[in-house]
Design a protein around this motif. Structure first.
Motif, short mmCIF file in Angstrom:
data_model
loop_
_atom_site.label_atom_id
_atom_site.label_comp_id
_atom_site.label_asym_id
_atom_site.label_seq_id
_atom_site.Cartn_x
_atom_site.Cartn_y
_atom_site.Cartn_z
N ALA A 270 -14.96 -58.27 43.55
CA ALA A 270 -14.30 -57.85 42.64
C ALA A 270 -12.78 -57.80 43.07
CB ALA A 270 -14.68 -56.17 42.43
N ALA A 271 -12.45 -57.46 44.28
CA ALA A 271 -11.06 -57.60 44.81
C ALA A 271 -10.54 -58.88 44.69
CB ALA A 271 -11.32 -57.02 46.41
N ALA A 272 -11.51 -59.97 45.01
CA ALA A 272 -10.97 -61.34 45.03
C ALA A 272 -10.81 -61.82 43.51
CB ALA A 272 -12.24 -62.21 45.62
N LYS A 273 -11.81 -61.22 42.59
CA LYS A 273 -11.51 -61.68 41.09
C LYS A 273 -10.02 -61.15 40.35
CE LYS A 273 -13.25 -60.58 36.67
NZ LYS A 273 -14.28 -60.09 35.70
N HIS A 274 -9.97 -60.06 40.93
CA HIS A 274 -8.51 -59.37 40.57
C HIS A 274 -7.19 -59.79 41.23
CE1 HIS A 274 -10.67 -56.51 38.21
NE2 HIS A 274 -11.13 -55.92 39.11
N ALA A 275 -7.50 -60.19 42.62
CA ALA A 275 -6.48 -60.84 43.43
C ALA A 275 -6.00 -62.41 42.79
CB ALA A 275 -6.76 -60.82 44.78
N PHE A 276 -6.91 -63.11 42.53
CA PHE A 276 -6.70 -64.45 41.92
C PHE A 276 -6.23 -64.35 40.47
CE2 PHE A 276 -9.87 -65.98 45.04
CZ PHE A 276 -8.95 -66.93 45.66
N LEU A 281 -4.10 -67.74 40.03
CA LEU A 281 -4.62 -68.96 40.91
C LEU A 281 -6.25 -68.89 40.89
CD1 LEU A 281 -2.22 -68.95 43.95
CD2 LEU A 281 -2.27 -70.58 42.13
N LYS A 282 -6.90 -69.95 41.43
CA LYS A 282 -8.33 -69.70 41.70
C LYS A 282 -8.58 -70.53 43.17
CE LYS A 282 -8.74 -71.77 36.94
NZ LYS A 282 -9.58 -72.86 35.96
N PRO A 283 -9.93 -69.98 43.31
CA PRO A 283 -10.18 -70.10 44.79
C PRO A 283 -10.01 -71.71 45.27
CG PRO A 283 -11.76 -68.98 43.90
CD PRO A 283 -10.95 -69.38 42.71
N GLU A 284 -10.09 -72.58 44.39
CA GLU A 284 -10.04 -73.97 44.80
C GLU A 284 -8.45 -74.37 44.96
OE1 GLU A 284 -11.09 -73.93 40.37
OE2 GLU A 284 -11.73 -73.11 42.24
N ASP A 285 -7.44 -73.42 44.74
CA ASP A 285 -6.09 -73.41 45.09
C ASP A 285 -5.87 -73.27 46.50
OD1 ASP A 285 -5.47 -74.29 42.28
OD2 ASP A 285 -5.22 -72.17 41.82
N VAL A 286 -6.82 -72.56 47.15
CA VAL A 286 -6.49 -72.00 48.50
C VAL A 286 -6.98 -73.21 49.46
CG1 VAL A 286 -7.59 -70.52 50.20
CG2 VAL A 286 -7.04 -69.97 47.93
N GLN A 287 -6.15 -73.33 50.80
CA GLN A 287 -6.36 -74.21 51.82
C GLN A 287 -6.88 -73.57 52.94
OE1 GLN A 287 -2.98 -74.26 50.13
NE2 GLN A 287 -4.21 -75.85 48.80
N VAL A 288 -6.17 -72.39 53.32
CA VAL A 288 -6.68 -71.54 54.56
C VAL A 288 -6.89 -70.11 54.04
CG1 VAL A 288 -4.31 -70.97 54.93
CG2 VAL A 288 -5.58 -70.83 56.72
N VAL A 289 -8.03 -69.63 55.02
CA VAL A 289 -8.75 -68.33 54.55
C VAL A 289 -8.64 -67.53 56.25
CG1 VAL A 289 -10.73 -67.16 53.77
CG2 VAL A 289 -9.79 -69.28 52.86
N LEU A 308 -15.68 -69.20 46.92
CA LEU A 308 -15.26 -70.38 47.68
C LEU A 308 -16.31 -71.32 47.48
CD1 LEU A 308 -13.87 -68.93 51.11
CD2 LEU A 308 -12.66 -69.41 49.17
N CYS A 309 -17.45 -70.78 47.22
CA CYS A 309 -18.67 -71.70 46.64
C CYS A 309 -19.48 -70.80 46.01
CB CYS A 309 -19.55 -72.10 47.88
SG CYS A 309 -20.53 -70.96 48.74
N SER A 310 -20.48 -71.58 45.24
CA SER A 310 -21.32 -70.73 44.15
C SER A 310 -22.33 -69.89 45.04
CB SER A 310 -22.02 -71.42 43.43
OG SER A 310 -22.65 -72.65 43.66
#
Length: 406
Positions: A270-276, A281-289, A308-310
């Motif tokens: 939930a937190a990731a969904k709201h942050a993106f 942006l979308k998870p695929e826009d990220v390079q470093v975690v 980051l994956c399904s």
């Protein structure tokens, strides 16, 4: 007076659901938030450094952050300080040696997500226009060994989690945290995966799959765009927090009979969904975690929670090398909690430090090539999950990026 003024300015500010429903124009009206200075101590085995108490830790990390930003402590308008183990007002005691400036100092305790909770609250105050320059500080002076409850004469905040877990798996003498995350790993294995047998702390977790307790501190200085305009040298350092969101337990945590959800899968998702969404942006826009890998099992299931994956594909992600250098993402270039340690109040802010260094291209041998977008995940059982999205603010030192949706 402070609280009254705050509510008058932003009547829905503390109402999370109303915040999520804000219009685009309302979001644009909020101030942008930038990290301009970071600093941290080495995370060490408790007691290894002699006479290294929490005020010493705080002084080291804050001094480094001030030097990084090249500003004085007198410019800090308020501080939010996070720690889990300590008495009331440790934040004041930690900062008074740095400067007795009379600023508001708030103390935060949110289990393992304490550092990122301090960061979130600091960002919200910048975002809401209450201050232009604020400090987020986290530290922990820990006892050796596994985490344990400090009070036996009152309700344990984890009692519901333990009760639900015990209905599915027998509770035993292993450390409670290892049982919670280990059982989450068991549930994942039953659904998707297998691992080889090896000596266990609590199946399927071996000793080297569990993060060590540590002493340490980390700090970040957050400012508004107005502050940067008045301190032009900060443009070279500024990393924008495009979005930072927190989610807590929902009914699915306790009703699903699923230990992955018991340790925060749904909170993180939930937190990731709201942050993106708020960052555009979308998870695929990220390079470093920088991801909360307190136990190896949690890193695996969090890949999926963050998008980051399904679902069910985390094992394949690892096998393809998409979680490390040369792959789709580089996860935990800092080494993560398992490698560098986990002083609870400092961890979330240490993640912030690493992402700022990566996005500034200052991470030396750890540097992720072409790192443009950074993702932070910090979770505390009990519970709270914080996810933040970062971007270098003024890459060419000419024009700022389009205003974020924070």
């Amino acid at each position: 007076m402070f609280l009254v003024r705050f509510i008058i300015q932003k009547p829905n500010y503390w109402n999370y659901q109303n915040q999520l429903k804000m219009s685009t124009s309302q979001k644009k009206a909020m101030n942008r938030v930038f990290v301009v200075g970071v600093g941290m101590t080495k995370f060490e085995k408790p007691g290894r450094r002699e006479n290294f108490d929490y005020p010493d830790m705080a002084k080291e990390s804050v001094t480094k952050a001030l030097k990084d930003a090249n500003i004085s402590y007198n410019e800090i308008e308020q501080a939010v300080v996070g720690y889990v183990y300590g008495d009331s007002t440790c934040g004041q005691r930690a900062l008074y040696p740095i400067g007795l400036t009379g600023i508001p100092i708030f103390n935060v305790n949110n289990n393992c997500s304490t550092g990122s909770s301090a960061l979130l609250l600091t960002a919200r105050h910048i975002q809401g226009g209450l201050v232009d320059c604020a400090l987020a500080l986290g530290f922990e002076k820990m006892q050796r060994g596994s985490l344990s409850s400090q009070f036996s004469d009152r309700t344990n905040p984890m009692d519901k989690h333990i009760e639900v877990m015990s209905e599915r798996y027998e509770f035993n003498t292993a450390p409670p945290a290892s049982q919670l995350f280990g059982n989450a790993g068991r549930d994942y294995m039953q659904k998707y995966d297998q691992i080889k047998n090896s000596p266990m702390v609590y199946e399927p977790l071996t000793k080297l799959q569990c993060c060590p307790t540590s002493d340490g501190s980390a700090a970040a200085i957050l400012v508004s765009e107005k502050f940067i305009r008045n301190h032009s040298h900060l443009r070279q350092k500024a990393v924008e927090i495009l979005a930072i969101e927190m989610s807590t337990d929902t009914s699915s945590t306790f009703d699903s009979n699923d230990c992955m959800r018991l340790v925060g899968y749904d909170m993180s998702k939930a937190a990731a969904k709201h942050a993106f969404s708020n960052a555009g942006l979308k998870p695929e826009d990220v390079q470093v975690v920088e991801l909360h890998d307190c136990f190896s099992a949690n890193e695996l299931i969090t890949y999926e929670a963050l998008g980051l994956c399904s679902e069910g594909k985390a094992g394949e992600m690892v096998e393809k090398g998409d979680n490390t250098y040369g792959g789709k993402y580089v996860v935990n270039p800092s080494g993560g909690l398992i490698s560098k340690g986990h002083p609870l109040g400092a961890t979330g802010l240490a993640q912030c430090c690493e992402l700022c260094w990566q996005l500034r291209n200052e991470a030396d041998e750890r540097q992720v090539k072409n790192a443009k977008i950074g993702l932070q995940h910090n979770i505390g059982l009990g519970g709270a999950a914080v996810v933040a999205v970062y971007k270098r603010a003024f890459e060419n030192d000419n024009k700022p990026h389009v205003s974020s949706k924070l």
